[in-house]
Write a protein that holds these residues in place. Structure first.
Motif, PDB file in Angstrom:
ATOM      1  N   CYS A 216      -1.229  -4.960  -4.953  1.00  0.00           N
ATOM      2  CA  CYS A 216      -0.374  -3.950  -6.019  1.00  0.00           C
ATOM      3  C   CYS A 216      -1.442  -3.634  -7.037  1.00  0.00           C
ATOM      4  CB  CYS A 216       0.724  -4.688  -6.684  1.00  0.00           C
ATOM      5  SG  CYS A 216       2.360  -4.667  -5.449  1.00  0.00           S
ATOM      6  N   CYS A 236       4.654   9.981  -7.081  1.00  0.00           N
ATOM      7  CA  CYS A 236       5.802   9.765  -6.093  1.00  0.00           C
ATOM      8  C   CYS A 236       5.145   8.717  -5.013  1.00  0.00           C
ATOM      9  CB  CYS A 236       6.594  10.912  -5.463  1.00  0.00           C
ATOM     10  SG  CYS A 236       7.558  11.807  -6.679  1.00  0.00           S
ATOM     11  N   ILE A 237       5.580   7.571  -4.750  1.00  0.00           N
ATOM     12  CA  ILE A 237       5.172   6.822  -3.722  1.00  0.00           C
ATOM     13  C   ILE A 237       6.023   6.773  -2.471  1.00  0.00           C
ATOM     14  CG2 ILE A 237       4.649   4.455  -3.115  1.00  0.00           C
ATOM     15  CD1 ILE A 237       3.914   4.138  -6.101  1.00  0.00           C
ATOM     16  N   SER A 242       8.219   2.107  -0.029  1.00  0.00           N
ATOM     17  CA  SER A 242       9.055   2.749  -1.056  1.00  0.00           C
ATOM     18  C   SER A 242      10.306   2.749  -1.410  1.00  0.00           C
ATOM     19  CB  SER A 242       8.445   4.318  -1.326  1.00  0.00           C
ATOM     20  OG  SER A 242       8.830   5.038  -0.125  1.00  0.00           O
ATOM     21  N   GLN A 245      13.340  -1.235  -4.015  1.00  0.00           N
ATOM     22  CA  GLN A 245      13.558  -0.897  -5.305  1.00  0.00           C
ATOM     23  C   GLN A 245      12.583  -1.963  -6.088  1.00  0.00           C
ATOM     24  OE1 GLN A 245      17.380  -1.373  -7.026  1.00  0.00           O
ATOM     25  NE2 GLN A 245      16.907  -0.431  -9.057  1.00  0.00           N
ATOM     26  N   ILE A 248       8.791  -0.800  -6.344  1.00  0.00           N
ATOM     27  CA  ILE A 248       8.606   0.427  -7.067  1.00  0.00           C
ATOM     28  C   ILE A 248       8.726  -0.330  -8.525  1.00  0.00           C
ATOM     29  CG2 ILE A 248       9.558   2.710  -8.083  1.00  0.00           C
ATOM     30  CD1 ILE A 248       8.249   2.809  -5.307  1.00  0.00           C
ATOM     31  N   GLN A 249       9.689  -1.081  -8.776  1.00  0.00           N
ATOM     32  CA  GLN A 249       9.710  -1.593 -10.183  1.00  0.00           C
ATOM     33  C   GLN A 249       8.306  -2.436 -10.717  1.00  0.00           C
ATOM     34  OE1 GLN A 249      13.249  -3.819 -10.174  1.00  0.00           O
ATOM     35  NE2 GLN A 249      14.495  -1.956 -10.669  1.00  0.00           N
ATOM     36  N   GLN A 252       5.568   0.179 -11.232  1.00  0.00           N
ATOM     37  CA  GLN A 252       5.759   0.675 -12.665  1.00  0.00           C
ATOM     38  C   GLN A 252       5.201   0.124 -13.556  1.00  0.00           C
ATOM     39  OE1 GLN A 252       9.939   1.583 -11.954  1.00  0.00           O
ATOM     40  NE2 GLN A 252       9.672   3.553 -11.567  1.00  0.00           N
ATOM     41  N   ILE A 271       5.823   7.003 -12.515  1.00  0.00           N
ATOM     42  CA  ILE A 271       5.932   6.631 -11.168  1.00  0.00           C
ATOM     43  C   ILE A 271       7.210   6.390 -10.738  1.00  0.00           C
ATOM     44  CG2 ILE A 271       5.053   4.712  -9.621  1.00  0.00           C
ATOM     45  CD1 ILE A 271       2.889   6.142 -11.366  1.00  0.00           C
ATOM     46  N   LYS A 272       7.599   7.391  -9.583  1.00  0.00           N
ATOM     47  CA  LYS A 272       8.659   6.986  -8.898  1.00  0.00           C
ATOM     48  C   LYS A 272       8.819   6.831  -7.426  1.00  0.00           C
ATOM     49  CE  LYS A 272      11.016  10.443 -12.233  1.00  0.00           C
ATOM     50  NZ  LYS A 272      11.499  11.707 -12.460  1.00  0.00           N
ATOM     51  N   SER A 273       9.747   6.567  -6.723  1.00  0.00           N
ATOM     52  CA  SER A 273       9.703   6.556  -5.205  1.00  0.00           C
ATOM     53  C   SER A 273      10.065   7.990  -4.899  1.00  0.00           C
ATOM     54  CB  SER A 273      10.887   5.593  -4.985  1.00  0.00           C
ATOM     55  OG  SER A 273      11.142   5.549  -3.589  1.00  0.00           O
TER      56      SER A 273
END
Length: 294
Positions: A216, A236-237, A242, A245, A248-249, A252, A271-273
């Motif tokens: 990461c 966006c990943i 992705s 959750q 992604i958290q 972020q 940063i989003k999925s």
């Protein structure tokens, strides 16, 4: 009338019949087979198309660097290497007799998110697709940025480290293959799949925790590079990971912690999925064809 999306991959060729409201009506796929001639490969690609008489246009997503004429400018996986230097649009149009446009697969996924997903209503956005390798796409409000030589967003070759005088790219450090390599080096245990490592991480296995944190951190290096070079509103990943959750958290949180300190109070990039996953390449390819006809 419908649209046809074709996503050419090294393992499978995926197809989708898509309604004009961009809803997928029917999907199918077949294994990508290695052929010795261009004619045989494109004959196979264009065989078994459903409802051809109801198809208005075709959007194609393909690996490699692809120019505006649809010429494949770089080699890809062995099963699709025969496409190198061919003109995809012409090969498909002479067989299926439908207007066709072709875009790089990562750029197709990014365009799908820009028009339909997490990138909507942004003026600048970037997309990082984590799989066996690592793909990327940069967008402005008009669509995918190609770059002067169609190389914009080619994150797989982003310089990441120097080993024995040779530049090593981000795909060696931030892809799912990289996670497997990192874990196996730490644990001295030959696992084959990233999903196994993720399961061990969620079970707090010490080696998996170390490997995941290192991996990461490598991904954050890529995200920071994008932020400092392009500074998009959102990154966006995508890729299978992705959809998790927790992942992604974690990204972020680490992104906020590892932003260069001098810019920490300035950076507002989110940063989003990715919203679309398996269908992103198919939808993005069709959107690209539509935009080319406008």
């Amino acid at each position: 009338m419908y649209y046809l999306g074709i996503d050419i991959g090294g393992t499978f060729i995926k197809y989708a019949l898509i309604h004009k409201n961009m809803k997928v009506i029917k999907k199918w796929k077949k294994e990508t087979q290695k052929y010795e001639t261009v004619e045989a490969f494109y004959d196979y690609l264009c065989a078994d198309i459903y409802n051809l008489n109801e198809i208005e246009l075709i959007g194609v997503s393909a690996p490699g660097v692809i120019d505006e004429t649809s010429q494949v400018m770089s080699e890809a996986a062995k099963n699709v290497r025969i496409m190198y230097k061919t003109y995809v649009n012409q090969e498909i149009e002479k067989r299926l007799h439908k207007p066709t446009a072709t875009i790089n697969d990562a750029k197709a996924a990014g365009l799908c998110e820009l028009k339909l997903g997490q990138g909507q209503n942004t003026k600048t956005s970037a997309y990082v697709l984590i799989g066996t390798g690592i793909g990327g796409c940069f967008c402005d409000e008009n669509g995918a940025i190609q770059g002067h030589d169609y190389l914009a967003g080619e994150l797989s070759c982003l310089p990441f480290a120097m080993i024995d005088g040779q530049i090593v790219s981000a795909s060696r450090y931030a892809s799912m293959s990289a996670l497997i390599t990192i874990y196996n080096q730490i644990a001295n245990e030959p696992l084959q799949y990233g999903t196994e490592i993720c399961e061990r991480y969620l079970n707090n296995e010490e080696n998996a925790l170390k490997a995941m944190n290192q991996w990461c951190t490598n991904i954050i290096f890529v995200l920071n590079t994008i932020t400092l070079c392009y500074n998009p509103e959102v990154i966006c990943i995508g890729g299978g990971i992705s959809e998790e959750q927790w992942f992604i958290q974690k990204i972020q949180k680490m992104y906020q912690e590892l932003i260069p300190k001098r810019f920490a109070s300035l950076v507002t990039t989110k940063i989003k999925s990715c919203q679309y996953h398996n269908d992103a390449n198919l939808l993005g390819a069709v959107l690209y064809t539509i935009s080319n006809r406008e």
